[in-house]
Motif scaffolding. Structure first.
Motif, mmCIF file in Angstrom:
data_model
loop_
_atom_site.group_PDB
_atom_site.id
_atom_site.type_symbol
_atom_site.label_atom_id
_atom_site.label_comp_id
_atom_site.label_asym_id
_atom_site.label_seq_id
_atom_site.Cartn_x
_atom_site.Cartn_y
_atom_site.Cartn_z
ATOM 1 N N VAL A 84 58.763 22.755 74.540
ATOM 2 C CA VAL A 84 57.644 22.508 75.619
ATOM 3 C C VAL A 84 57.021 21.063 74.873
ATOM 4 O O VAL A 84 56.737 20.836 73.832
ATOM 5 C CB VAL A 84 56.452 23.266 75.535
ATOM 6 C CG1 VAL A 84 55.214 22.804 76.225
ATOM 7 C CG2 VAL A 84 57.017 24.584 75.922
ATOM 8 N N ARG A 85 57.250 20.135 75.910
ATOM 9 C CA ARG A 85 56.668 18.635 75.699
ATOM 10 C C ARG A 85 57.227 18.164 73.939
ATOM 11 O O ARG A 85 56.709 17.704 73.518
ATOM 12 C CB ARG A 85 55.500 18.667 75.702
ATOM 13 C CG ARG A 85 54.756 18.617 77.013
ATOM 14 C CD ARG A 85 53.176 18.106 77.052
ATOM 15 N NE ARG A 85 52.452 19.444 76.104
ATOM 16 C CZ ARG A 85 52.007 20.508 76.923
ATOM 17 N NH1 ARG A 85 52.258 20.711 78.140
ATOM 18 N NH2 ARG A 85 51.251 21.257 76.217
ATOM 19 N N GLY A 86 58.598 18.515 73.990
ATOM 20 C CA GLY A 86 59.342 17.878 72.755
ATOM 21 C C GLY A 86 58.984 18.808 71.670
ATOM 22 O O GLY A 86 59.805 18.387 70.475
ATOM 23 N N VAL A 87 58.494 19.895 71.505
ATOM 24 C CA VAL A 87 58.068 20.773 70.619
ATOM 25 C C VAL A 87 59.060 22.053 70.720
ATOM 26 O O VAL A 87 58.713 22.605 71.490
ATOM 27 C CB VAL A 87 56.826 21.156 70.501
ATOM 28 C CG1 VAL A 87 56.536 22.080 69.206
ATOM 29 C CG2 VAL A 87 56.013 19.907 69.991
ATOM 30 N N ILE A 88 59.990 22.199 69.688
ATOM 31 C CA ILE A 88 60.929 23.462 69.587
ATOM 32 C C ILE A 88 59.841 24.579 69.125
ATOM 33 O O ILE A 88 59.120 24.340 68.004
ATOM 34 C CB ILE A 88 62.223 23.252 68.908
ATOM 35 C CG1 ILE A 88 62.914 21.931 69.367
ATOM 36 C CG2 ILE A 88 62.861 24.316 68.839
ATOM 37 C CD1 ILE A 88 64.087 21.366 68.275
ATOM 38 N N GLY A 89 59.850 25.677 69.835
ATOM 39 C CA GLY A 89 59.083 26.748 69.747
ATOM 40 C C GLY A 89 59.708 27.372 68.608
ATOM 41 O O GLY A 89 60.900 27.694 68.292
ATOM 42 N N ASP A 90 58.757 28.406 67.974
ATOM 43 C CA ASP A 90 59.082 29.201 66.556
ATOM 44 C C ASP A 90 59.835 30.359 67.215
ATOM 45 O O ASP A 90 60.305 31.033 66.270
ATOM 46 C CB ASP A 90 57.620 29.614 65.977
ATOM 47 C CG ASP A 90 57.166 28.594 65.340
ATOM 48 O OD1 ASP A 90 55.893 28.438 65.155
ATOM 49 O OD2 ASP A 90 57.915 27.579 65.018
ATOM 50 N N ASP A 91 59.735 30.646 68.649
ATOM 51 C CA ASP A 91 60.624 31.776 69.110
ATOM 52 C C ASP A 91 62.189 31.562 69.256
ATOM 53 O O ASP A 91 62.979 32.270 69.586
ATOM 54 C CB ASP A 91 60.166 32.381 70.381
ATOM 55 C CG ASP A 91 60.201 31.203 71.303
ATOM 56 O OD1 ASP A 91 59.975 31.716 72.768
ATOM 57 O OD2 ASP A 91 60.629 29.991 71.276
ATOM 58 N N ALA A 92 62.657 30.381 68.748
ATOM 59 C CA ALA A 92 64.081 30.042 68.759
ATOM 60 C C ALA A 92 64.705 31.365 68.147
ATOM 61 O O ALA A 92 64.542 31.691 66.845
ATOM 62 C CB ALA A 92 64.352 28.628 68.196
ATOM 63 N N GLU A 93 65.924 31.774 68.817
ATOM 64 C CA GLU A 93 66.679 32.798 68.038
ATOM 65 C C GLU A 93 68.064 32.293 68.053
ATOM 66 O O GLU A 93 68.386 31.582 68.837
ATOM 67 C CB GLU A 93 66.386 34.151 68.531
ATOM 68 C CG GLU A 93 65.401 34.709 68.491
ATOM 69 C CD GLU A 93 65.303 36.029 69.183
ATOM 70 O OE1 GLU A 93 64.042 36.634 69.472
ATOM 71 O OE2 GLU A 93 66.356 36.488 69.862
ATOM 72 N N PHE A 94 69.168 32.388 67.142
ATOM 73 C CA PHE A 94 70.195 31.823 66.988
ATOM 74 C C PHE A 94 71.221 33.098 66.842
ATOM 75 O O PHE A 94 71.142 33.907 65.914
ATOM 76 C CB PHE A 94 70.339 31.026 65.652
ATOM 77 C CG PHE A 94 69.447 29.752 65.758
ATOM 78 C CD1 PHE A 94 68.177 29.859 65.744
ATOM 79 C CD2 PHE A 94 69.862 28.570 66.362
ATOM 80 C CE1 PHE A 94 67.405 28.696 66.111
ATOM 81 C CE2 PHE A 94 69.262 27.246 66.623
ATOM 82 C CZ PHE A 94 67.932 27.292 66.379
ATOM 83 N N GLY A 95 72.236 33.065 67.589
ATOM 84 C CA GLY A 95 73.072 34.141 67.763
ATOM 85 C C GLY A 95 74.527 33.662 67.505
ATOM 86 O O GLY A 95 75.584 34.698 67.482
ATOM 87 N N TYR A 96 74.765 32.351 67.615
ATOM 88 C CA TYR A 96 76.216 31.987 67.266
ATOM 89 C C TYR A 96 76.398 31.276 65.914
ATOM 90 O O TYR A 96 75.865 30.184 65.971
ATOM 91 C CB TYR A 96 76.786 30.976 68.446
ATOM 92 C CG TYR A 96 76.748 31.958 69.903
ATOM 93 C CD1 TYR A 96 75.504 31.582 70.730
ATOM 94 C CD2 TYR A 96 77.381 32.723 70.237
ATOM 95 C CE1 TYR A 96 75.425 32.131 71.905
ATOM 96 C CE2 TYR A 96 77.364 33.477 71.584
ATOM 97 C CZ TYR A 96 76.287 33.252 72.355
ATOM 98 O OH TYR A 96 76.095 33.966 73.471
ATOM 99 N N TRP A 97 77.044 31.954 64.889
ATOM 100 C CA TRP A 97 77.075 30.998 63.823
ATOM 101 C C TRP A 97 78.545 30.603 63.306
ATOM 102 O O TRP A 97 79.412 31.403 63.535
ATOM 103 C CB TRP A 97 76.492 32.244 62.765
ATOM 104 C CG TRP A 97 75.233 32.492 62.853
ATOM 105 C CD1 TRP A 97 74.423 33.436 63.764
ATOM 106 C CD2 TRP A 97 74.017 31.769 62.072
ATOM 107 N NE1 TRP A 97 73.210 33.323 63.556
ATOM 108 C CE2 TRP A 97 72.874 32.450 62.755
ATOM 109 C CE3 TRP A 97 73.867 30.743 61.248
ATOM 110 C CZ2 TRP A 97 71.578 32.183 62.265
ATOM 111 C CZ3 TRP A 97 72.735 30.625 60.982
ATOM 112 C CH2 TRP A 97 71.535 31.067 61.452
ATOM 113 N N GLY A 98 78.398 29.841 62.503
ATOM 114 C CA GLY A 98 79.818 29.386 62.060
ATOM 115 C C GLY A 98 79.901 29.845 60.762
ATOM 116 O O GLY A 98 79.227 30.826 59.921
ATOM 117 N N GLN A 99 80.966 29.596 59.993
ATOM 118 C CA GLN A 99 81.437 30.252 58.606
ATOM 119 C C GLN A 99 80.660 29.543 57.319
ATOM 120 O O GLN A 99 80.847 29.996 56.423
ATOM 121 C CB GLN A 99 83.120 30.041 58.593
ATOM 122 C CG GLN A 99 83.626 30.837 59.644
ATOM 123 C CD GLN A 99 83.559 32.384 59.610
ATOM 124 O OE1 GLN A 99 83.494 32.899 58.253
ATOM 125 N NE2 GLN A 99 83.083 32.845 60.565
ATOM 126 N N GLY A 100 80.384 28.466 57.779
ATOM 127 C CA GLY A 100 79.588 27.769 56.666
ATOM 128 C C GLY A 100 80.502 26.848 55.914
ATOM 129 O O GLY A 100 81.600 26.864 55.908
#
Length: 128
Positions: free
Chosen positions: A105-121
């Motif tokens: 929202v207006r350039g601010v990434i919300g704290d509710d972001a969830e990440f489901g696709y991960w690399g191996q590192g």
């Protein structure tokens, strides 16, 4: 296919620089949050930086703000992390991840972001 592939890790001296790259599929890259996270031995995984690829909005953890830069390359569906002035506390396995939920929202990434696709590192080791 939702592959996230990191590259660029290695050994670097304290005070030096290193750039990590993350290759994403078009599905996970387009108009999405893509982030870098890291996990050091004995510690929990922590967020490092996130970018929203639709408009370039970014968010950084306090520990890397001013030293690391996250950027995107739309032609290659890649997200890079430029690391400068590294120190021993930056040593960790660095993971790239794409969001399954991302609100900006207006350039601010919300704290509710969830990440489901991960690399191996990819391992980053900073030596003194």
């Amino acid at each position: 296919q939702a592959n996230m592939v990191e590259s660029g890790g290695g050994a670097v001296q304290a005070g030096g620089s290193l750039t990590l790259s993350c290759a994403a599929s078009e599905y996970t890259y387009t108009s999405n949050c893509v982030g870098w996270f890291r996990q050091a031995p004995g510690k929990e995984r922590e967020e490092v930086a996130i970018i929203y690829t639709a408009d370039g909005s970014t968010r950084y953890s306090d520990s890397v703000k001013g030293r690391f830069t996250i950027s995107q390359d739309d032609s290659e569906n890649t997200v890079s992390l430029q690391m400068h002035s590294v120190n021993a506390e930056d040593s960790a396995i660095y993971y790239c991840a794409a969001g399954v939920q991302c609100t900006v929202v207006r350039g601010v990434i919300g704290d509710d972001a969830e990440f489901g696709y991960w690399g191996q590192g990819t391992q980053v080791t900073v030596s003194s």
